[in-house]
Design a protein around this motif. Structure first.
Motif, PDB file in Angstrom:
ATOM      1  N   SER A 199       0.864  -1.181   0.000  1.00  0.00           N
ATOM      2  CA  SER A 199       0.000   0.000   0.000  1.00  0.00           C
ATOM      3  C   SER A 199       0.897   1.226   0.000  1.00  0.00           C
ATOM      4  N   ILE A 200       0.372   2.342  -0.497  1.00  0.00           N
ATOM      5  CA  ILE A 200       1.153   3.574  -0.414  1.00  0.00           C
ATOM      6  C   ILE A 200       1.329   4.008   1.040  1.00  0.00           C
ATOM      7  N   ALA A 201       0.569   3.402   1.963  1.00  0.00           N
ATOM      8  CA  ALA A 201       0.768   3.681   3.394  1.00  0.00           C
ATOM      9  C   ALA A 201       2.152   3.230   3.848  1.00  0.00           C
ATOM     10  N   ALA A 202       2.781   2.333   3.088  1.00  0.00           N
ATOM     11  CA  ALA A 202       4.147   1.919   3.410  1.00  0.00           C
ATOM     12  C   ALA A 202       5.099   3.106   3.327  1.00  0.00           C
ATOM     13  N   TYR A 203       4.756   4.101   2.504  1.00  0.00           N
ATOM     14  CA  TYR A 203       5.582   5.289   2.303  1.00  0.00           C
ATOM     15  C   TYR A 203       4.980   6.536   2.953  1.00  0.00           C
ATOM     16  N   ASP A 204       3.642   6.614   2.958  1.00  0.00           N
ATOM     17  CA  ASP A 204       2.957   7.832   3.391  1.00  0.00           C
ATOM     18  C   ASP A 204       2.009   7.552   4.555  1.00  0.00           C
ATOM     19  N   GLY A 205       2.448   6.774   5.507  1.00  0.00           N
ATOM     20  CA  GLY A 205       1.576   6.407   6.614  1.00  0.00           C
ATOM     21  C   GLY A 205       1.022   7.624   7.338  1.00  0.00           C
ATOM     22  N   GLN A 206      -0.282   7.607   7.607  1.00  0.00           N
ATOM     23  CA  GLN A 206      -0.936   8.735   8.274  1.00  0.00           C
ATOM     24  C   GLN A 206      -1.046   8.490   9.772  1.00  0.00           C
ATOM     25  N   PRO A 232      17.703 -17.830  -8.415  1.00  0.00           N
ATOM     26  CA  PRO A 232      18.330 -19.061  -8.928  1.00  0.00           C
ATOM     27  C   PRO A 232      17.309 -20.119  -9.360  1.00  0.00           C
ATOM     28  N   LEU A 233      16.095 -20.017  -8.826  1.00  0.00           N
ATOM     29  CA  LEU A 233      15.031 -20.955  -9.195  1.00  0.00           C
ATOM     30  C   LEU A 233      14.239 -20.463 -10.408  1.00  0.00           C
ATOM     31  N   LYS A 234      14.608 -19.282 -10.926  1.00  0.00           N
ATOM     32  CA  LYS A 234      13.905 -18.674 -12.068  1.00  0.00           C
ATOM     33  C   LYS A 234      12.447 -18.364 -11.729  1.00  0.00           C
ATOM     34  N   ILE A 235      12.255 -17.862 -10.509  1.00  0.00           N
ATOM     35  CA  ILE A 235      10.943 -17.422 -10.043  1.00  0.00           C
ATOM     36  C   ILE A 235      11.054 -15.945  -9.684  1.00  0.00           C
ATOM     37  N   ARG A 236      10.110 -15.136 -10.138  1.00  0.00           N
ATOM     38  CA  ARG A 236      10.143 -13.701  -9.886  1.00  0.00           C
ATOM     39  C   ARG A 236       9.268 -13.325  -8.689  1.00  0.00           C
ATOM     40  N   MET A 237       9.590 -12.185  -8.105  1.00  0.00           N
ATOM     41  CA  MET A 237       8.818 -11.637  -6.991  1.00  0.00           C
ATOM     42  C   MET A 237       8.607 -10.143  -7.215  1.00  0.00           C
ATOM     43  N   MET A 238       7.352  -9.721  -7.217  1.00  0.00           N
ATOM     44  CA  MET A 238       7.007  -8.316  -7.375  1.00  0.00           C
ATOM     45  C   MET A 238       5.964  -7.917  -6.341  1.00  0.00           C
ATOM     46  N   THR A 239       5.904  -6.616  -6.060  1.00  0.00           N
ATOM     47  CA  THR A 239       4.891  -6.088  -5.147  1.00  0.00           C
ATOM     48  C   THR A 239       4.196  -4.901  -5.797  1.00  0.00           C
ATOM     49  N   VAL A 240       2.904  -4.800  -5.560  1.00  0.00           N
ATOM     50  CA  VAL A 240       2.111  -3.665  -6.026  1.00  0.00           C
ATOM     51  C   VAL A 240       1.650  -2.880  -4.797  1.00  0.00           C
ATOM     52  N   ALA A 241       1.815  -1.557  -4.858  1.00  0.00           N
ATOM     53  CA  ALA A 241       1.385  -0.693  -3.749  1.00  0.00           C
ATOM     54  C   ALA A 241       0.246   0.198  -4.230  1.00  0.00           C
ATOM     55  N   ARG A 262     -11.253  10.969  -2.059  1.00  0.00           N
ATOM     56  CA  ARG A 262     -11.242  11.175  -3.507  1.00  0.00           C
ATOM     57  C   ARG A 262     -10.629  12.532  -3.864  1.00  0.00           C
ATOM     58  N   GLU A 263     -10.895  13.531  -3.044  1.00  0.00           N
ATOM     59  CA  GLU A 263     -10.403  14.883  -3.322  1.00  0.00           C
ATOM     60  C   GLU A 263      -8.878  14.977  -3.241  1.00  0.00           C
ATOM     61  N   GLN A 264      -8.238  14.017  -2.601  1.00  0.00           N
ATOM     62  CA  GLN A 264      -6.783  14.038  -2.463  1.00  0.00           C
ATOM     63  C   GLN A 264      -6.062  13.541  -3.710  1.00  0.00           C
ATOM     64  N   VAL A 265      -6.796  12.887  -4.614  1.00  0.00           N
ATOM     65  CA  VAL A 265      -6.168  12.238  -5.770  1.00  0.00           C
ATOM     66  C   VAL A 265      -6.003  13.243  -6.909  1.00  0.00           C
ATOM     67  N   PRO A 266      -4.756  13.488  -7.374  1.00  0.00           N
ATOM     68  CA  PRO A 266      -4.534  14.493  -8.427  1.00  0.00           C
ATOM     69  C   PRO A 266      -5.146  14.140  -9.773  1.00  0.00           C
ATOM     70  N   HIS A 267      -4.709  13.053 -10.398  1.00  0.00           N
ATOM     71  CA  HIS A 267      -5.230  12.688 -11.715  1.00  0.00           C
ATOM     72  C   HIS A 267      -4.909  11.227 -12.023  1.00  0.00           C
ATOM     73  N   ARG A 296       4.090   1.525  -7.387  1.00  0.00           N
ATOM     74  CA  ARG A 296       2.955   2.297  -6.885  1.00  0.00           C
ATOM     75  C   ARG A 296       1.942   2.471  -8.005  1.00  0.00           C
ATOM     76  N   ILE A 297       0.679   2.280  -7.685  1.00  0.00           N
ATOM     77  CA  ILE A 297      -0.406   2.543  -8.643  1.00  0.00           C
ATOM     78  C   ILE A 297      -1.397   3.429  -7.899  1.00  0.00           C
ATOM     79  N   ASP A 298      -1.220   4.754  -8.030  1.00  0.00           N
ATOM     80  CA  ASP A 298      -1.878   5.666  -7.099  1.00  0.00           C
ATOM     81  C   ASP A 298      -2.329   7.009  -7.677  1.00  0.00           C
ATOM     82  N   ALA A 299      -2.209   7.200  -9.003  1.00  0.00           N
ATOM     83  CA  ALA A 299      -2.649   8.459  -9.625  1.00  0.00           C
ATOM     84  C   ALA A 299      -1.969   9.678  -9.014  1.00  0.00           C
ATOM     85  N   ALA A 300      -0.706   9.499  -8.584  1.00  0.00           N
ATOM     86  CA  ALA A 300       0.139  10.586  -8.059  1.00  0.00           C
ATOM     87  C   ALA A 300      -0.290  11.108  -6.692  1.00  0.00           C
ATOM     88  N   VAL A 301      -1.130  10.384  -5.979  1.00  0.00           N
ATOM     89  CA  VAL A 301      -1.528  10.846  -4.643  1.00  0.00           C
ATOM     90  C   VAL A 301      -0.405  10.617  -3.645  1.00  0.00           C
TER      91      VAL A 301
END
Length: 306
Positions: A199-206, A232-241, A262-267, A296-301
């Motif tokens: 979550s973006i709370a990992a970076y911007d915790g309120q 080495p096992l040819k397995i990938r690891m990704m995270t989405v925030a 909603r009002e906090q989200v720029p675009h 991060r998938i957050d519309a620049a918030v």
């Protein structure tokens, strides 16, 4: 997941005629427009090469928290691609109904993501139908308490539960799913991919989000070392925030509170749709160069103090 098929390389130091350049540009554009094509054209140091997308049809996936919200959307996306999906969620969830809605391409396994036996059952259920090559960890919980509030210090049980469900539960699925993937032969140069949800709370915790921010921050922090462990096992690891998304986690808020968020989200100035999260998960599965990183998938918030 992709395999690479080399195209004809340009001689060193030479330029291709403009007509050839135009033709290659058209190939690139056409491949992106028509997503049904099994390849994309990409430019490297030697010219254009054709990257063949390995068809995910005929594999299986385990999705924790798969009965609702982000997890359910990811399950739907993958199921439409021909992936057999196992929804792992709490017994009280709507997992049975959702699996029935998805049809023969899905199965519900009730259980707590912290429970080793439950996760093993979900992994086994997926592997019994088709090779398990995808795991998506969406199960989580949130609690809100100031470190010291009007009633004194924050309850330690709530803090511990939030970390255990989010961090331990996520790692539990990753380790067990990856162990199953490790048994498979590589396809397109890899055995599988695991995707975690932060979550973006990992970076911007309120204020009041110490537990939630610590939990999601833990998932972000484990991403790179887990990717290195599994490389080495040819397995990938990704995270989405994800940023502020329209999911059941907002059900407890009033319309006025949702409007404030909603009002906090720029675009775009709106809440994120669960299918937009799922589309990113789908791309991660398809793109073999995505590994060891949090997106991060957050519309620049950027969240404020409160």
């Amino acid at each position: 997941m992709m395999a690479v098929e080399r195209g004809e390389a340009s001689p060193k130091g030479s330029r291709k005629p403009s007509s050839q350049t135009s033709e290659n540009a058209q190939k690139v554009l056409a491949a992106f427009i028509d997503r049904r094509k099994p390849y994309i054209w990409m430019l490297n140091a030697f010219g254009f090469e054709r990257r063949v997308i390995v068809d995910v049809q005929g594999i299986s996936a385990v999705i924790s928290g798969g009965a609702s919200g982000l997890g359910l959307s990811a399950a739907r996306r993958l199921a439409t691609r021909g992936v057999f999906v196992v929804l792992l969620d709490l017994p009280a969830s709507r997992g049975e109904d959702m699996a029935r809605e998805l049809g023969a391409a899905a199965r519900f396994v009730p259980g707590d993501v912290r429970d080793e036996a439950a996760v093993e059952e979900a992994v086994a259920a997926a592997a019994a139908v088709a090779p398990l090559r995808v795991a998506v960890a969406c199960a989580g919980t949130a609690t809100a308490h100031k470190t010291v509030g009007r009633n004194g210090p924050a309850p330690i049980d709530g803090f511990a539960d939030t970390l255990t469900i989010n961090v331990v539960g996520t790692f539990n699925l990753i380790r067990l799913a990856a162990a199953e993937m490790a048994k498979l032969d590589p396809v397109g140069g890899e055995r599988g991919v695991v995707v975690a949800t932060a979550s973006i709370a990992a970076y911007d915790g309120q204020r009041g989000q110490a537990a939630y921010a610590a939990a999601k921050g833990g998932i972000v922090a484990m991403t790179l070392p887990v990717a290195r462990d599994l490389a080495p096992l040819k397995i990938r690891m990704m995270t989405v925030a994800p940023g502020i998304f329209d999911t059941p986690i907002l059900d407890g808020l009033t319309p006025a509170q949702v409007a404030t968020l909603r009002e906090q989200v720029p675009h775009p100035a709106r809440l994120g749709a669960a299918d937009e999260f799922a589309a990113l998960v789908e791309h991660i599965v398809d793109n073999p160069m995505l590994n060891g990183e949090t997106i991060r998938i957050d519309a620049a918030v950027r969240l404020g103090t409160k």
